[in-house]
Design a protein around this motif. Structure first.
Motif, PDB file in Angstrom:
ATOM      1  N   LEU A 150      23.555  65.097  54.625  1.00 47.08           N
ATOM      2  CA  LEU A 150      24.345  63.974  54.140  1.00 47.08           C
ATOM      3  C   LEU A 150      24.000  62.735  54.949  1.00 47.08           C
ATOM      4  O   LEU A 150      23.930  62.778  56.173  1.00 47.08           O
ATOM      5  N   SER A 151      23.789  61.616  54.257  1.00 45.87           N
ATOM      6  CA  SER A 151      23.487  60.361  54.927  1.00 45.87           C
ATOM      7  C   SER A 151      24.785  59.709  55.399  1.00 45.87           C
ATOM      8  O   SER A 151      25.716  59.529  54.613  1.00 45.87           O
ATOM      9  N   MET A 152      24.835  59.358  56.685  1.00 45.30           N
ATOM     10  CA  MET A 152      26.060  58.819  57.280  1.00 45.30           C
ATOM     11  C   MET A 152      25.700  57.690  58.244  1.00 45.30           C
ATOM     12  O   MET A 152      24.546  57.532  58.640  1.00 45.30           O
ATOM     13  N   ASP A 153      26.726  56.909  58.628  1.00 44.36           N
ATOM     14  CA  ASP A 153      26.551  55.960  59.723  1.00 44.36           C
ATOM     15  C   ASP A 153      26.510  56.725  61.043  1.00 44.36           C
ATOM     16  O   ASP A 153      27.193  57.734  61.215  1.00 44.36           O
ATOM     17  N   THR A 154      25.723  56.236  61.977  1.00 47.40           N
ATOM     18  CA  THR A 154      25.641  56.873  63.294  1.00 47.40           C
ATOM     19  C   THR A 154      26.971  56.714  64.029  1.00 47.40           C
ATOM     20  O   THR A 154      27.469  55.593  64.166  1.00 47.40           O
ATOM     21  N   PRO A 155      27.579  57.806  64.499  1.00 46.37           N
ATOM     22  CA  PRO A 155      28.848  57.695  65.225  1.00 46.37           C
ATOM     23  C   PRO A 155      28.685  56.869  66.505  1.00 46.37           C
ATOM     24  O   PRO A 155      27.693  56.994  67.216  1.00 46.37           O
ATOM     25  N   SER A 156      29.656  56.020  66.782  1.00 50.84           N
ATOM     26  CA  SER A 156      29.622  55.172  67.982  1.00 50.84           C
ATOM     27  C   SER A 156      30.219  55.920  69.169  1.00 50.84           C
ATOM     28  O   SER A 156      31.236  55.512  69.754  1.00 50.84           O
ATOM     29  N   VAL A 157      29.589  57.015  69.524  1.00 51.08           N
ATOM     30  CA  VAL A 157      30.029  57.843  70.645  1.00 51.08           C
ATOM     31  C   VAL A 157      28.795  58.269  71.414  1.00 51.08           C
ATOM     32  O   VAL A 157      27.667  58.155  70.919  1.00 51.08           O
ATOM     33  N   PRO A 158      28.938  58.777  72.641  1.00 51.11           N
ATOM     34  CA  PRO A 158      27.779  59.290  73.373  1.00 51.11           C
ATOM     35  C   PRO A 158      27.043  60.362  72.580  1.00 51.11           C
ATOM     36  O   PRO A 158      27.642  61.080  71.763  1.00 51.11           O
ATOM     37  N   ALA A 159      25.742  60.489  72.836  1.00 51.08           N
ATOM     38  CA  ALA A 159      24.903  61.407  72.066  1.00 51.08           C
ATOM     39  C   ALA A 159      25.441  62.830  72.054  1.00 51.08           C
ATOM     40  O   ALA A 159      25.396  63.525  71.034  1.00 51.08           O
ATOM     41  N   ALA A 160      26.001  63.283  73.183  1.00 49.01           N
ATOM     42  CA  ALA A 160      26.503  64.653  73.284  1.00 49.01           C
ATOM     43  C   ALA A 160      27.719  64.883  72.391  1.00 49.01           C
ATOM     44  O   ALA A 160      28.061  66.034  72.095  1.00 49.01           O
ATOM     45  N   GLU A 161      28.374  63.819  71.948  1.00 48.53           N
ATOM     46  CA  GLU A 161      29.595  63.952  71.150  1.00 48.53           C
ATOM     47  C   GLU A 161      29.374  63.661  69.673  1.00 48.53           C
ATOM     48  O   GLU A 161      30.324  63.706  68.883  1.00 48.53           O
ATOM     49  N   ARG A 162      28.136  63.380  69.283  1.00 49.01           N
ATOM     50  CA  ARG A 162      27.889  62.963  67.903  1.00 49.01           C
ATOM     51  C   ARG A 162      28.145  64.062  66.889  1.00 49.01           C
ATOM     52  O   ARG A 162      28.663  63.806  65.801  1.00 49.01           O
ATOM     53  N   ALA A 163      27.750  65.284  67.216  1.00 45.47           N
ATOM     54  CA  ALA A 163      27.954  66.381  66.264  1.00 45.47           C
ATOM     55  C   ALA A 163      29.438  66.566  65.964  1.00 45.47           C
ATOM     56  O   ALA A 163      29.836  66.751  64.801  1.00 45.47           O
ATOM     57  N   ASP A 164      30.285  66.504  66.990  1.00 46.32           N
ATOM     58  CA  ASP A 164      31.723  66.640  66.769  1.00 46.32           C
ATOM     59  C   ASP A 164      32.259  65.463  65.971  1.00 46.32           C
ATOM     60  O   ASP A 164      33.140  65.628  65.114  1.00 46.32           O
ATOM     61  N   ALA A 165      31.747  64.268  66.240  1.00 49.87           N
ATOM     62  CA  ALA A 165      32.198  63.103  65.478  1.00 49.87           C
ATOM     63  C   ALA A 165      31.810  63.235  64.008  1.00 49.87           C
ATOM     64  O   ALA A 165      32.576  62.873  63.112  1.00 49.87           O
ATOM     65  N   MET A 166      30.611  63.759  63.754  1.00 51.46           N
ATOM     66  CA  MET A 166      30.161  63.965  62.384  1.00 51.46           C
ATOM     67  C   MET A 166      31.038  64.973  61.655  1.00 51.46           C
ATOM     68  O   MET A 166      31.277  64.858  60.449  1.00 51.46           O
ATOM     69  N   ARG A 167      31.500  65.971  62.390  1.00 49.26           N
ATOM     70  CA  ARG A 167      32.311  67.019  61.780  1.00 49.26           C
ATOM     71  C   ARG A 167      33.497  66.428  61.024  1.00 49.26           C
ATOM     72  O   ARG A 167      33.806  66.835  59.899  1.00 49.26           O
ATOM     73  N   TRP A 168      34.152  65.471  61.606  1.00 50.88           N
ATOM     74  CA  TRP A 168      35.348  64.917  60.969  1.00 50.88           C
ATOM     75  C   TRP A 168      34.998  63.948  59.861  1.00 50.88           C
ATOM     76  O   TRP A 168      35.795  63.701  58.964  1.00 50.88           O
ATOM     77  N   ARG A 169      33.794  63.416  59.895  1.00 47.04           N
ATOM     78  CA  ARG A 169      33.381  62.526  58.809  1.00 47.04           C
ATOM     79  C   ARG A 169      33.008  63.285  57.542  1.00 47.04           C
ATOM     80  O   ARG A 169      33.136  62.766  56.439  1.00 47.04           O
ATOM     81  N   VAL A 170      32.505  64.509  57.700  1.00 47.72           N
ATOM     82  CA  VAL A 170      32.033  65.252  56.531  1.00 47.72           C
ATOM     83  C   VAL A 170      33.110  66.132  55.912  1.00 47.72           C
ATOM     84  O   VAL A 170      32.879  66.737  54.860  1.00 47.72           O
ATOM     85  N   LYS A 171      34.275  66.200  56.521  1.00 42.91           N
ATOM     86  CA  LYS A 171      35.273  67.177  56.075  1.00 42.91           C
ATOM     87  C   LYS A 171      35.695  66.979  54.621  1.00 42.91           C
ATOM     88  O   LYS A 171      36.075  67.949  53.942  1.00 42.91           O
ATOM     89  N   ASP A 172      35.638  65.737  54.117  1.00 42.16           N
ATOM     90  CA  ASP A 172      36.009  65.479  52.725  1.00 42.16           C
ATOM     91  C   ASP A 172      34.799  65.476  51.795  1.00 42.16           C
ATOM     92  O   ASP A 172      34.943  65.181  50.605  1.00 42.16           O
ATOM     93  N   MET A 173      33.628  65.803  52.325  1.00 40.30           N
ATOM     94  CA  MET A 173      32.401  65.772  51.527  1.00 40.30           C
ATOM     95  C   MET A 173      31.830  67.154  51.277  1.00 40.30           C
ATOM     96  O   MET A 173      30.795  67.294  50.619  1.00 40.30           O
ATOM     97  N   ILE A 174      32.468  68.188  51.816  1.00 45.44           N
ATOM     98  CA  ILE A 174      31.995  69.552  51.623  1.00 45.44           C
ATOM     99  C   ILE A 174      33.078  70.361  50.928  1.00 45.44           C
ATOM    100  O   ILE A 174      34.260  69.998  50.967  1.00 45.44           O
ATOM    101  N   ASP A 175      32.680  71.463  50.298  1.00 41.58           N
ATOM    102  CA  ASP A 175      33.623  72.237  49.482  1.00 41.58           C
ATOM    103  C   ASP A 175      34.137  73.471  50.214  1.00 41.58           C
ATOM    104  O   ASP A 175      34.502  74.462  49.582  1.00 41.58           O
ATOM    105  N   PHE A 176      34.173  73.423  51.551  1.00 40.20           N
ATOM    106  CA  PHE A 176      34.764  74.510  52.331  1.00 40.20           C
ATOM    107  C   PHE A 176      35.371  73.891  53.589  1.00 40.20           C
ATOM    108  O   PHE A 176      35.042  72.747  53.955  1.00 40.20           O
ATOM    109  N   PRO A 177      36.286  74.596  54.251  1.00 46.56           N
ATOM    110  CA  PRO A 177      36.974  74.022  55.409  1.00 46.56           C
ATOM    111  C   PRO A 177      35.993  73.617  56.508  1.00 46.56           C
ATOM    112  O   PRO A 177      35.058  74.349  56.832  1.00 46.56           O
TER     113      PRO A 177
END
Length: 327
Positions: A87-114
């Motif tokens: 999924l194409s997204m804006d880069t999270p404005s957080v340290p690199a180590a925290e980006r995956a977790d930041a992405m998690r909350w951005r994609v929650k409404d874009m996927i069909d499972f929890p």
């Protein structure tokens, strides 16, 4: 007083050989593997490769490694296309180590499972001018259950699974083997479809899948139908290149490597008149050294076709070691 013995000086041993890395990719009815290691002449070595058909399992890989006398330090397995989303997204404005977790909350409404059942990673694109990181990224999302199943299968086959990857990044590894100032692309057609990926500054910047354009379609087509398929493919390639160069104004696609995978069809020759990019056939011996096992496999009477995805997956640790970062 300590006892000291004058021991004979043995001849210096040869330099220890670099470790082997295994790439694995599944496609319908086929399991392809490749083993690579770092080379001494600047190019990695394709140590060996093989394909298994007729409902293959990972246990066959272990048996093959034993027959070939190959020890493996790491395994990188690529997920089938149905097991993940990009999924194409804006880069999270957080340290690199925290980006995956930041992405998690951005994609929650874009996927069909929890989202709690998802594995999420973040791949940041270069900035449009190539100076540093950009404001856009890919979110790679897979079901945790499916990832766990692949981990379990590798464990049962006693393969030292080091990472789980996606085919687009495996192919990216092939493009970044040699440093390039401009963007480069790779076109491949497989039994399941086609793919065009574009890399720049060592990153996967763009990709396009052609699910309805595969080897069988071209191989079975008559002359007129084949020409129509070629024109469609060329149009999609040009559209992808134009969109990429609008987004990344600091570069252009310097060349497109083309895997010559369709029997009795020179894709470079047939596509070149229809696109503005320079096309070149992707030849493994030009990109990598061939070990004696790989060379012997290529010289069989009916050799299996090397899987570029499996080779690219095996290159992951080589790229990490060379660049000193994550791949």
């Amino acid at each position: 007083m300590p006892l000291r013995l004058s021991l004979p000086k043995w001849p210096a041993s040869r330099k220890k050989r670099e470790p082997n890395h295994l790439g694995v990719v599944f496609s319908p009815g086929r399991l392809a593997v490749a083993v690579v290691r770092e080379g001494s002449q600047g190019k990695p070595i394709l140590v060996a490769y093989e394909s298994f058909v007729d409902d293959p399992s990972l246990s066959e890989v272990g048996k093959w490694l034993k027959r070939e006398g190959l020890s493996i330090e790491s395994v990188n397995l690529t997920l089938p296309g149905d097991d993940y989303q990009m999924l194409s997204m804006d880069t999270p404005s957080v340290p690199a180590a925290e980006r995956a977790d930041a992405m998690r909350w951005r994609v929650k409404d874009m996927i069909d499972f929890p989202v709690d059942d998802a594995c999420v990673d973040c791949l940041v694109l270069p900035s449009p001018d190539g100076e540093g990181e950009g404001s856009h990224a890919w979110a790679v999302v897979a079901r945790r259950e499916r990832v766990g199943e692949w981990m379990s299968r590798a464990r049962k086959a006693r393969l030292p699974l080091d990472s789980i990857d996606i085919p687009e990044l495996a192919l990216r590894n092939l493009l970044v083997l040699a440093p390039q100032s401009q963007a480069t692309a790779l076109l491949r057609l497989s039994s399941t479809g086609g793919a065009l990926i574009v890399a720049w500054r060592g990153e996967l910047c763009s990709f396009r899948r052609f699910n309805d354009l595969n080897i069988a379609h071209f191989a079975a087509a008559d002359l007129m139908t084949r020409q129509s398929l070629l024109e469609r493919l060329a149009l999609e390639m040009q559209r992808t290149a134009d969109a990429f160069e609008r987004q990344f104004y600091g570069t252009s696609i310097e060349r497109v490597w083309v895997e010559q995978s369709v029997p009795d069809l020179d894709l470079v020759q047939q596509l070149a008149p229809h696109v503005s990019m320079r096309l070149h056939a992707y030849e493994l011996p030009e990109q990598m050294e061939l070990g004696h096992r790989a060379a012997a496999t290529m010289n069989r009477s009916k050799p299996p076709r090397p899987s570029l995805v499996a080779i690219g997956a095996a290159l992951r640790r080589v790229i990490v070691s060379r660049d000193g970062g994550a791949a």
